[in-house]
Write an enzyme that holds these catalytic residues in place. Structure first.
Site, PDB file in Angstrom:
ATOM      1  N   ASP A  39      68.375  55.007  33.123  1.00  8.21           N
ATOM      2  CA  ASP A  39      68.670  54.986  31.728  1.00  8.21           C
ATOM      3  C   ASP A  39      67.777  54.228  30.812  1.00  8.21           C
ATOM      4  OD1 ASP A  39      70.571  57.011  31.723  1.00  8.21           O
ATOM      5  OD2 ASP A  39      72.158  55.461  31.986  1.00  8.21           O
ATOM      6  N   HIS A 248      44.236  38.110  41.926  1.00 11.69           N
ATOM      7  CA  HIS A 248      44.898  38.916  41.060  1.00 11.69           C
ATOM      8  C   HIS A 248      46.157  38.362  41.062  1.00 11.69           C
ATOM      9  CE1 HIS A 248      42.097  42.529  40.984  1.00 11.69           C
ATOM     10  NE2 HIS A 248      41.885  41.566  40.018  1.00 11.69           N
ATOM     11  N   ASP A 265      44.500  33.473  33.170  1.00 11.21           N
ATOM     12  CA  ASP A 265      43.674  34.622  32.797  1.00 11.21           C
ATOM     13  C   ASP A 265      44.722  35.442  32.156  1.00 11.21           C
ATOM     14  OD1 ASP A 265      42.411  37.090  32.659  1.00 11.21           O
ATOM     15  OD2 ASP A 265      41.477  36.862  34.709  1.00 11.21           O
ATOM     16  N   ASP A 276      40.636  39.437  26.696  1.00  8.31           N
ATOM     17  CA  ASP A 276      40.736  38.997  28.087  1.00  8.31           C
ATOM     18  C   ASP A 276      39.894  37.692  28.142  1.00  8.31           C
ATOM     19  OD1 ASP A 276      40.693  39.009  30.734  1.00  8.31           O
ATOM     20  OD2 ASP A 276      39.212  40.603  31.059  1.00  8.31           O
ATOM     21  N   HIS A 359      33.336  38.160  43.073  1.00  3.43           N
ATOM     22  CA  HIS A 359      33.602  39.505  41.990  1.00  3.43           C
ATOM     23  C   HIS A 359      32.421  39.471  41.178  1.00  3.43           C
ATOM     24  CE1 HIS A 359      34.531  36.541  38.688  1.00  3.43           C
ATOM     25  NE2 HIS A 359      35.586  35.980  39.665  1.00  3.43           N
ATOM     26  N   HIS A 363      32.875  43.090  32.795  1.00  2.00           N
ATOM     27  CA  HIS A 363      32.902  44.583  32.793  1.00  2.00           C
ATOM     28  C   HIS A 363      33.106  44.799  31.321  1.00  2.00           C
ATOM     29  CE1 HIS A 363      37.197  43.045  31.565  1.00  2.00           C
ATOM     30  NE2 HIS A 363      37.279  42.279  32.643  1.00  2.00           N
ATOM     31  N   HIS A 370      39.795  46.862  31.075  1.00  3.88           N
ATOM     32  CA  HIS A 370      38.598  47.354  31.898  1.00  3.88           C
ATOM     33  C   HIS A 370      38.182  48.634  31.348  1.00  3.88           C
ATOM     34  CE1 HIS A 370      38.141  44.761  35.674  1.00  3.88           C
ATOM     35  NE2 HIS A 370      39.299  44.027  34.830  1.00  3.88           N
ATOM     36  N   GLU A 410      32.348  36.315  33.001  1.00  2.00           N
ATOM     37  CA  GLU A 410      33.524  35.650  33.552  1.00  2.00           C
ATOM     38  C   GLU A 410      32.973  35.161  35.078  1.00  2.00           C
ATOM     39  OE1 GLU A 410      36.813  37.922  34.979  1.00  2.00           O
ATOM     40  OE2 GLU A 410      35.932  39.741  33.952  1.00  2.00           O
ATOM     41  N   TYR A 414      35.789  29.724  43.976  1.00  2.41           N
ATOM     42  CA  TYR A 414      37.128  29.680  44.429  1.00  2.41           C
ATOM     43  C   TYR A 414      36.834  29.165  45.911  1.00  2.41           C
ATOM     44  CZ  TYR A 414      37.239  33.160  40.960  1.00  2.41           C
ATOM     45  OH  TYR A 414      37.097  33.911  39.498  1.00  2.41           O
ATOM     46  N   ARG A 431      37.936  29.898  36.876  1.00  7.58           N
ATOM     47  CA  ARG A 431      37.011  30.925  36.344  1.00  7.58           C
ATOM     48  C   ARG A 431      37.084  30.558  34.757  1.00  7.58           C
ATOM     49  NH1 ARG A 431      39.575  34.620  38.484  1.00  7.58           N
ATOM     50  NH2 ARG A 431      41.175  35.439  36.955  1.00  7.58           N
ATOM     51  N   GLU A 433      36.221  32.665  31.226  1.00 11.89           N
ATOM     52  CA  GLU A 433      36.025  34.103  30.712  1.00 11.89           C
ATOM     53  C   GLU A 433      36.036  34.324  29.236  1.00 11.89           C
ATOM     54  OE1 GLU A 433      37.632  38.547  31.680  1.00 11.89           O
ATOM     55  OE2 GLU A 433      38.922  36.875  32.163  1.00 11.89           O
TER      56      GLU A 433
END
Length: 463
Positions: A39, A248, A265, A276, A359, A363, A370, A410, A414, A431, A433
């Site tokens: 529901d 992530h 992030d 972003d 990475h 993007h 993305h 970005e 790490y 990071r 960005e």
């Protein structure tokens, strides 16, 4: 220009593309609703392609655009009982005037009306591999047309991917889209500022149970919503200490501690458009020497990437500019010993940098965080290149940057514990960005309402 006119112009552009390709009809559904549990549905979010052409955010809707320029919308019928429970529906009667379409029908009539729209069309266009069961649905309508071949009705003999047309359109943002993206960036920047200041304040005056990642996530969500954002653009990353080395990672219940970094992030979605932003900051407001040394390398790499983000450059150029600075920093700090890895060009060739930077730097961004759009230059020929693992491949050159494109910048570092990795840098994840709009003069960073410079971050958090 009214918003209705904006969507009419976009639909007209699709019709022209169909006409240039020999004629046909384009079909596009919006997103379906998804149940979360009994529901209860997940919060509804429209399909980006559909919203781009209609500005209509009700579920169960369909749009048909013919090469002639005629547009037909199918939407939920008015239903007093359902509207009491779920909210007011626009309905087919009001749709033409409100949305600027030529005709509108109830979705109850979809299976009856769609075969007639498909009959004797040169081709049918719909987004491939984006909606589960869409191809089968279209085949069912085509079968109904084929059943009338003896009566002179012909089904369209060719099927095209509508994403090819829409992806190219959406890659270039118009003034309406840019205004929303700027506002979304401003809201998100304010949320990051709030999270930074909250972190420092809660560690100066400790609370029972400690400062947790979810505390800062709550500050982000509060700031998004109080300024009119409808949703987070994606699941917010709030990563304390070593968690920042998980790309992530999702905000959990880990405790933020003085002397550790926090990586956030997060960005809001406003009126269908994403933002972003990533910032990394000392949880208590003061960098340690080791943290600051790596942090400044990432800042410098982002500045290099920003400088390479301008008219006429290629999409890969910001990545390559950032990567060169990051690699130089890895060698200077001993993350990559020079005696073993050589000079910057040697590291770029070997790919040894991927231990600490795995990475890409950018993007596309827009309606989706993305966003859609080809990353290679249309019409170009493949040439020898290397993939992410350094293996030789044939690849088209990357996209030439042009005004109206929006991309993230970005870079990051790490550092996980490991043999021959200086211990002072263990468990540091960084990071930075921002969202960049390509302009005739270079690029506009739409998310700099939150500081990047290390001294400015410390001053902000000291307050």
């Amino acid at each position: 220009m009214s918003t209705t006119t904006i969507y009419q112009k976009r639909r007209a552009a699709v019709a022209r593309a169909l006409k240039a390709a020999g004629g046909g009809i384009a079909l596009l559904p919006t997103a379906r609703e998804y149940p979360r549990n009994r529901d209860t549905d997940f919060p509804y979010r429209h399909d980006s392609y559909f919203y781009y052409l209609t500005g209509f955010d009700e579920p169960e809707a369909w749009l048909a655009i013919e090469a002639s320029g005629k547009t037909t919308l199918f939407c939920r019928p008015k239903d007093l009982e359902r509207e009491i429970w779920d909210g007011i529906r626009l309905g087919p009667k009001a749709a033409p005037a409100q949305l600027g379409v030529d005709a509108a029908f109830s979705t109850d009539a979809l299976d009856d009306k769609m075969p007639a729209l498909l009959t004797n069309q040169k081709s049918v266009w719909f987004p491939f591999a984006t909606h589960e069961g869409l191809g089968a649905r279209v085949d069912g309508w085509l079968d109904k047309v084929r059943a009338r071949v003896r009566l002179g009705d012909e089904p369209p003999p060719i099927q095209h991917d509508l994403c090819v047309v829409l992806d190219e359109m959406r890659l270039f943002k118009d003034s309406h889209e840019i205004a929303i993206l700027r506002r979304a960036g401003k809201i998100s920047a304010g949320a990051h500022v709030r999270a930074m200041q909250t972190s420092a304040a809660m560690l100066r005056k400790p609370v029972k149970g400690g400062l947790r990642e979810y505390h800062l996530e709550a500050e982000l969500l509060h700031e998004f919503r109080r300024h009119g954002s409808q949703f987070p653009a994606y699941t917010s990353i709030v990563a304390a200490g070593a968690n920042a080395c998980v790309l992530h990672y999702r905000a959990g219940d880990a405790e933020l501690k003085a002397g550790e970094l926090c990586l956030i992030d997060a960005g809001c979605e406003l009126d269908g458009y994403a933002s972003d932003i990533t910032r990394t900051f000392p949880a208590d407001g003061k960098f340690t020497p080791a943290q600051r040394r790596l942090y400044d390398i990432v800042v410098e790499s982002q500045y290099a990437a920003v400088k390479a983000t301008k008219l006429g450059k290629r999409f890969n150029d910001p990545h390559e500019a950032a990567l060169r600075v990051l690699v130089e920093g890895m060698l200077d700090t001993g993350l990559l010993p020079k005696a073993k890895h050589g000079k910057v060009d040697d590291v770029l060739e070997s790919g040894a940098y991927r231990q600490f930077y795995m990475h890409r730097t950018s993007h596309w961004m827009g309606m989706d965080v993305h966003d859609c759009g080809d990353y290679t230059e249309p019409g170009s020929k493949p040439r020898a290149d290397k993939d992410a693992m350094g293996q030789p491949i044939m690849r088209k050159p990357s996209r030439i940057l042009r005004p109206g494109m929006v991309l993230t910048i970005e870079p990051g570092l790490y550092v996980r514990p490991g043999k021959n990795v200086p211990k002072e840098f263990w468990n540091i994840g960084i990071r930075i960005e921002d969202d960049a709009l390509v302009t005739a003069k270079g690029c506009e960073l739409m998310t700099r309402g939150v500081p990047v410079d290390g001294d400015e971050i410390e001053a902000l958090m000291a307050g």
